[in-house]
Design an enzyme around this catalytic site. Structure first.
Site, PDB file in Angstrom:
ATOM      1  N   TYR A  33      -8.668  -6.652  -3.456  1.00 25.27           N
ATOM      2  CA  TYR A  33      -7.790  -5.621  -4.275  1.00 25.27           C
ATOM      3  C   TYR A  33      -6.429  -6.089  -4.418  1.00 25.27           C
ATOM      4  O   TYR A  33      -5.778  -6.956  -3.741  1.00 25.27           O
ATOM      5  CB  TYR A  33      -7.969  -4.209  -3.528  1.00 25.27           C
ATOM      6  CG  TYR A  33      -7.131  -4.350  -2.526  1.00 25.27           C
ATOM      7  CD1 TYR A  33      -7.451  -4.836  -1.074  1.00 25.27           C
ATOM      8  CD2 TYR A  33      -6.095  -3.301  -2.259  1.00 25.27           C
ATOM      9  CE1 TYR A  33      -6.991  -4.749  -0.117  1.00 25.27           C
ATOM     10  CE2 TYR A  33      -5.275  -3.041  -1.087  1.00 25.27           C
ATOM     11  CZ  TYR A  33      -5.633  -3.972   0.022  1.00 25.27           C
ATOM     12  OH  TYR A  33      -4.921  -3.774   1.055  1.00 25.27           O
ATOM     13  N   LYS A 149      -6.613 -10.955   0.029  1.00 24.93           N
ATOM     14  CA  LYS A 149      -6.396  -9.282   0.022  1.00 24.93           C
ATOM     15  C   LYS A 149      -7.685  -8.708  -0.107  1.00 24.93           C
ATOM     16  O   LYS A 149      -8.007  -8.357  -1.208  1.00 24.93           O
ATOM     17  CB  LYS A 149      -5.410  -9.057  -0.906  1.00 24.93           C
ATOM     18  CG  LYS A 149      -4.666  -7.609  -0.536  1.00 24.93           C
ATOM     19  CD  LYS A 149      -3.409  -7.434  -1.458  1.00 24.93           C
ATOM     20  CE  LYS A 149      -3.211  -5.945  -1.585  1.00 24.93           C
ATOM     21  NZ  LYS A 149      -2.765  -5.325   0.002  1.00 24.93           N
ATOM     22  N   GLU A 182       1.926  -8.412  11.354  1.00 21.74           N
ATOM     23  CA  GLU A 182       2.349  -7.636  10.093  1.00 21.74           C
ATOM     24  C   GLU A 182       1.787  -6.156  10.315  1.00 21.74           C
ATOM     25  O   GLU A 182       1.287  -5.963  11.504  1.00 21.74           O
ATOM     26  CB  GLU A 182       1.912  -8.024   8.883  1.00 21.74           C
ATOM     27  CG  GLU A 182       0.345  -7.993   8.815  1.00 21.74           C
ATOM     28  CD  GLU A 182      -0.205  -8.760   7.606  1.00 21.74           C
ATOM     29  OE1 GLU A 182       0.284  -8.716   6.532  1.00 21.74           O
ATOM     30  OE2 GLU A 182      -1.375  -9.087   7.646  1.00 21.74           O
ATOM     31  N   LEU A 207      -0.640 -11.412   5.207  1.00 24.58           N
ATOM     32  CA  LEU A 207      -0.745 -11.321   3.894  1.00 24.58           C
ATOM     33  C   LEU A 207       0.502 -11.961   3.308  1.00 24.58           C
ATOM     34  O   LEU A 207       1.596 -11.454   4.061  1.00 24.58           O
ATOM     35  CB  LEU A 207      -0.958  -9.931   3.470  1.00 24.58           C
ATOM     36  CG  LEU A 207      -1.220  -9.527   1.973  1.00 24.58           C
ATOM     37  CD1 LEU A 207      -2.574 -10.210   1.556  1.00 24.58           C
ATOM     38  CD2 LEU A 207      -1.262  -8.281   1.427  1.00 24.58           C
TER      39      LEU A 207
HETATM   40  N1  PDD Z   1      -0.695  -2.956   1.260  1.00 24.07           N
HETATM   41  N2  PDD Z   1       0.365  -6.621   4.936  1.00 24.07           N
HETATM   42  C1  PDD Z   1      -0.728  -5.922   4.492  1.00 24.07           C
HETATM   43  C2  PDD Z   1      -1.771  -5.886   5.525  1.00 24.07           C
HETATM   44  C3  PDD Z   1      -1.022  -5.070   3.542  1.00 24.07           C
HETATM   45  O1  PDD Z   1      -2.015  -4.421   3.064  1.00 24.07           O
HETATM   46  C4  PDD Z   1       0.020  -5.239   2.398  1.00 24.07           C
HETATM   47  C5  PDD Z   1       0.087  -4.052   1.236  1.00 24.07           C
HETATM   48  C6  PDD Z   1       1.096  -5.854   2.680  1.00 24.07           C
HETATM   49  C7  PDD Z   1       2.178  -5.756   1.618  1.00 24.07           C
HETATM   50  O2  PDD Z   1       1.988  -6.430   0.451  1.00 24.07           O
HETATM   51  P1  PDD Z   1       2.815  -6.292  -0.963  1.00 24.07           P
HETATM   52  O3  PDD Z   1       4.241  -6.240  -0.701  1.00 24.07           O
HETATM   53  O4  PDD Z   1       2.271  -7.319  -1.761  1.00 24.07           O
HETATM   54  O5  PDD Z   1       2.110  -4.849  -1.293  1.00 24.07           O
HETATM   55  C8  PDD Z   1       1.179  -6.311   3.847  1.00 24.07           C
HETATM   56  C9  PDD Z   1      -1.297  -2.278   0.069  1.00 24.07           C
HETATM   57  C10 PDD Z   1      -0.090  -1.621  -0.454  1.00 24.07           C
HETATM   58  C11 PDD Z   1      -2.293  -1.376   0.515  1.00 24.07           C
HETATM   59  O6  PDD Z   1      -3.280  -1.831   1.236  1.00 24.07           O
HETATM   60  O7  PDD Z   1      -2.469  -0.145  -0.058  1.00 24.07           O
END
Ligand code: PDD
Length: 287
Positions: A33, A149, A182, A207
């Site tokens: 996703y 992801k 994270e 991620l």
């Molecule tokens: N999550 N780490 C994890 C485990 C995440 O699920 C996300 C993003 C991030 C930040 O990634 P980015 O800056 O590309 O959004 C880091 C999304 C927003 C979610 O699961 O809703």
């Protein structure tokens, strides 16, 4: 007008949107996703999210369901049909539908595509960011490919629930060596006791956050020193500032870690400024 979802080629009322019971995303979390922040009906950080989507799919040997250009049209049409100006756009691509069997389908199947969009109240989000959020820590218990992801988010969901039950907004995973990896849905940052901005390097099992990457560009342009070096929860508690980044959180100040106040317990000036700068840049570069 009600919400509309895109499901495998059709725009359908949100309440009726559904996938097959043998979609492999549903049975095996065999799906990836992406989440975009949306400014004035446009996708923030488009390139970073498309590159990561293509990488996640290729790591799992799932085909891109359509070209990037076609996908952009469908994503934007979903925003339009939902009349989203400021909001969040969600895309999920699964390996597709096949009789339940752990190994991949022997006959090729079309990837499953679901897109949803929702509006956010920008003023409310800004008020929340100005207050800052609390963070708790939990032991790292995820698989070894957190760089992909995938929708396999059960540890993340449980960690986020643990945070909620403690009145916190995010949970940080802590690895066996005692370093923060994270957050459940965000990347973790500190402004350490020496004033250096720090976030974990992406060789670790995390991620590769798109927001994290855009923010690094801003830090370079602003001449702000940063290091990709892990930190412990104790370092975060003693840090000048703590913050988290994600498409949803953008840059959000953290005011406490495991109940210990960070600094004076208010949203920090560096994080608050970086939030403004991130929003400016993301808005200007949105497509
Ligand atoms: N999550 N780490 C994890 C485990 C995440 O699920 C996300 C993003 C991030 C930040 O990634 P980015 O800056 O590309 O959004 C880091 C999304 C927003 C979610 O699961 O809703």
């Amino acid at each position: 007008m009600g919400r509309i979802a895109y499901v495998n080629g059709a725009y359908v009322p949100h309440g009726e949107a559904s996938v097959h019971v043998e979609d492999r995303g549903y049975q095996f979390a065999d799906a990836v996703y992406e989440v975009w922040s949306v400014f004035a009906g446009k996708l923030a950080d488009p390139e970073g999210h498309f590159v990561r989507l293509e990488r996640s799919l290729s790591e799992l040997r799932i085909d891109m369901p359509m070209s990037r250009a076609a996908l952009t049209i469908v994503l934007k049409e979903t925003l339009r049909r939902n009349r989203v100006s400021d909001g969040i756009l969600y895309l999920q691509v699964s390996r597709g539908v096949a009789p339940r069997d752990h190994a991949f389908p022997t006959e090729p199947v079309a990837p499953g595509v679901v897109i949803t969009a929702k509006s956010v109240d920008r003023a409310q989000l800004e008020a929340k960011a100005a207050r800052g959020v609390a963070v708790i820590t939990v032991p790292e218990n995820r698989w070894g490919r957190c760089d992909i992801k995938t929708v396999g988010l059960l540890p993340n969901a449980l960690a986020k629930q643990a945070a909620r039950e403690k009145g916190a907004g995010e949970a940080w995973f802590v690895d066996e060596l005692g370093f923060v990896t994270e957050g459940a849905s965000t990347n973790a940052w500190i402004v350490d006791a020496d004033g250096t901005l720090r976030t974990r390097d992406t060789n670790a099992n995390i991620l590769r956050g798109v927001t994290r990457n855009t923010l690094m560009g801003i830090l370079r342009d602003e001449g702000l020193k940063f290091e990709e070096r892990p930190f412990t929860p104790d370092e975060a508690k003693r840090a000048k500032e703590v913050f988290i980044t994600a498409a949803t959180a953008m840059v959000t100040p953290v005011t406490s870690v495991d109940g210990h106040k960070v600094g004076d317990g208010a949203a920090g000036p560096v994080a608050s400024r970086l939030r403004r700068l991130y929003i400016e840049r993301a808005r200007a570069a949105a497509i």
